[in-house]
Write an enzyme that holds these catalytic residues in place. Structure first.
Site: not given
Ligand SMILES: Cc1cc2nc3c(=O)[nH]c(=O)nc-3n(C[C@H](O)[C@H](O)[C@H](O)COP(=O)(O)OP(=O)(O)OC[C@H]3O[C@@H](n4cnc5c(N)ncnc54)[C@H](O)[C@@H]3O)c2cc1C
Length: 552
Positions: A192, A283
């Site tokens: 970071y 996740s």
């Molecule tokens: C409070 C908070 C603040 C944040 N602030 C920032 C920020 O300021 N800047 C930034 O860039 N990012 C930020 N983030 C991080 C960012 O939102 C996440 O890193 C990103 O959205 C992750 O996306 P993803 O698709 O990789 O995973 P996820 O969003 O976790 O998606 C995974 C998906 O897979 C599905 N899934 C899981 N297992 C299964 C299964 N076995 N079968 C079917 N479906 C399944 C889940 O239901 C989910 O919909 C923040 C996150 C949070 C929670």
């Protein structure tokens, strides 16, 4: 197309199965269509819940209250990968412009310049532009910036810095901007520092922060989902994937089937050798739980939801598939709690605007730096939700120490209802005379996320699998728990880059994955950051002198 992974990819025939409907999978689908020319009908998104977006979801209404688990901050330099995705997606309201055009137009209009970044327990706004380092802190910081990741291994942030570092304005502001805790991995902290070094001089006023016009579900996820639907992408909701079948073979790993549960029924999707499977593993919002104004959310473990179970089952197949238990067995170290407040009376919003000197959307985070729960709040530009009436406002907050006792509500945050959390906040703001009116006209939804910062936990090499492990012929890992050299987790950019890397490699595309911004190699960034670190120090004058002479 010929690739390292397969002899020939016939995009007309190849099927792509994307497990998870978060931004990682959605980005993969965008790249498959726009760069890979895979027909939308060949792309299948298998999502266990009933909406897309994963961690970036948002919903609710003025009657039962709005809820968004998190709010994302972006900046110009470090988010090039997700911006590249946003540049490909038309706006929901005007097909001639993209959602990136909307984002740029919004940030031209609404600038962040925080005037109340840190607040003490007497509700005084603290002057926080001096980062507050002593020479020992600076030396430790330089050490972490300069030494290689291998040197630090599984060390934590607190193992690499003196006590005094954790009392600096820098720490209070950096940690709440990015959600670091002292027990998190110093390697992630180091990444970071590199990735956001250009933000160091702006950490006290957030002038580098960029925002989406509405919450990220409405501004990013919904338009991408609608566009993908229009391309014919097959969205399968309520489809929880439990395990994968692999072809029996000693060295190579090829997925031959996907097991899933739909409405209690077990199903198997057959996967051909020329098909691809992209799995978002783990996740950060797995097992999250919502409370209400009058109820307390529960703390779930890794067994709730299919997120961790799937990775655990896949990990058994090969040591190259990573170690989920490194990230999912330390809930106390990875849990944080957020809360969304729906205000039906304007008093609280008006008073915060008066108190902070910032109009909504221009202040970003306000942190109560001495608060027991280590609370921060954010007033976004309004409306923040697409269906939000003019006379309703929403605000969001979160706490990094939810296991500690509050200063006024003498309970741990994790044991509190929404009303108790708002009561604690009102005391910190000293809005006592309006307390009853505000409490009577507000809906507060707390949200416990047991794994919100699990991606920051100390890890060793190999705990996170490569996006496409060496042994894999048709399986890629997406999201926050695969390994991308130099990139920073807890960002949307990381998930998008994992998707881009996987798609380009599998399809053998002659295209470069969006480079990671490396401000630490830019002499101007280095100088400006050094100046910020030395603020009001005699060394600062010397560096200023060097800067003007060297950059001439
Ligand atoms: C409070 C908070 C603040 C944040 N602030 C920032 C920020 O300021 N800047 C930034 O860039 N990012 C930020 N983030 C991080 C960012 O939102 C996440 O890193 C990103 O959205 C992750 O996306 P993803 O698709 O990789 O995973 P996820 O969003 O976790 O998606 C995974 C998906 O897979 C599905 N899934 C899981 N297992 C299964 C299964 N076995 N079968 C079917 N479906 C399944 C889940 O239901 C989910 O919909 C923040 C996150 C949070 C929670």
């Amino acid at each position: 197309m010929h690739t390292k992974y397969q002899k020939k990819v016939d995009v007309e025939k190849t099927q792509a199965y994307l497990v998870g409907g978060g931004i990682a999978s959605l980005s993969a689908a965008v790249y498959l269509i726009t760069d890979g020319h895979v027909p939308g009908r060949n792309i299948h998104i298998l999502e266990q819940s009933n909406i897309t977006g994963g961690s970036m979801d948002a919903g609710g209404n003025p009657d039962t209250g709005y809820i968004f688990r998190g709010g994302r901050m972006f900046d110009e330099e470090a988010y090039q990968c997700i911006f590249g995705v946003m540049e490909r997606i038309p706006s929901l309201t005007d097909p001639h412009i993209t959602i990136m055009d909307e984002f740029r137009a919004f940030n031209k209009k609404i600038h962040t310049l925080a005037k109340a970044r840190l607040i003490d327990n007497e509700a005084n706004i603290i002057e926080s532009s001096k980062l507050g380092f002593n020479s020992q802190d600076r030396l430790a910081l330089m050490d972490v910036i300069i030494k290689p990741e291998e040197y630090f291994g599984t060390k934590t942030v607190q193992e690499c810095f003196p006590e005094s570092f954790f009392q600096t304005n820098f720490w209070f502001q950096w940690t709440t901007s990015f959600a670091f805790e002292p027990w998190h991995s110093v390697v992630e902290f180091k990444r970071y520092l590199h990735r956001f070094m250009h933000e160091l001089p702006k950490v006290s006023d957030f002038s580098g922060v960029r925002r989406t016009p509405y919450n990220q579900y409405h501004s990013i996820i919904l338009p991408i989902t609608e566009w993908l639907k229009a391309q014919g992408v097959d969205f399968q909701y309520g489809c929880a994937v439990s395990s994968l079948d692999f072809k029996p073979a000693e060295d190579k790993k090829t997925v031959t089937g996907i097991h899933c549960n739909r409405d209690g029924n077990e199903e198997r999707i057959a996967v051909e050798e020329e098909d691809f499977v992209f799995v978002t593993i783990g996740s950060i919002t797995a097992g999250s739980s919502l409370g209400s104004t009058t109820t307390v959310p529960t703390i779930n473990d890794k067994h709730v939801g299919g997120d961790w179970a799937l990775w655990e089952s896949i990990a058994k197949q090969s040591p190259e598939f990573g170690k989920p238990q490194v990230f999912n067995e330390h809930v106390k170290d990875s849990l944080f709690e957020s809360f969304t407040v729906t205000l039906k009376d304007p008093t609280m919003f008006k008073r915060i605007v008066e108190f902070s000197g910032n109009e909504p959307g221009t202040g970003s985070l306000m942190t109560f730096k001495e608060s027991g729960w280590f609370m921060s709040i954010c007033l976004h530009n309004q409306p923040h939700m697409l269906n939000q009436p003019d006379d309703v406002q929403v605000l969001w907050g979160y706490c990094l120490f939810p296991y500690k006792e509050g200063d006024f509500v003498k309970k741990r945050m994790i044991d509190c209802t929404g009303e108790e959390i708002l009561t604690e906040l009102l005391h910190h703001l000293k809005f006592d005379e309006d307390k009853e009116k505000i409490l009577n006209t507000s809906i507060v939804i707390p949200c416990i996320m047991p794994f919100a910062t699990s991606q920051f936990l100390p890890r060793s090499k190999g705990d996170r699998p490569q996006v496409i492990p060496e042994c894999s012929t048709n399986l890629a890992f997406l999201g926050q728990f695969c390994e991308i050299t130099d990139d920073v987790v807890f960002t949307v950019d990381y998930s998008a880059r994992s998707a881009q890397t996987a798609v380009y490699k599998f399809l053998g595309l002659d295209k470069e994955v969006t480079p990671i911004y490396k401000g630490q190699h830019d002499i101007r960034v280095l100088f400006n950051s050094a100046m910020a670190m030395m603020k009001d120090d005699s060394l600062r004058q010397e560096i200023g002198f060097l800067k003007t002479t060297m950059l001439k």
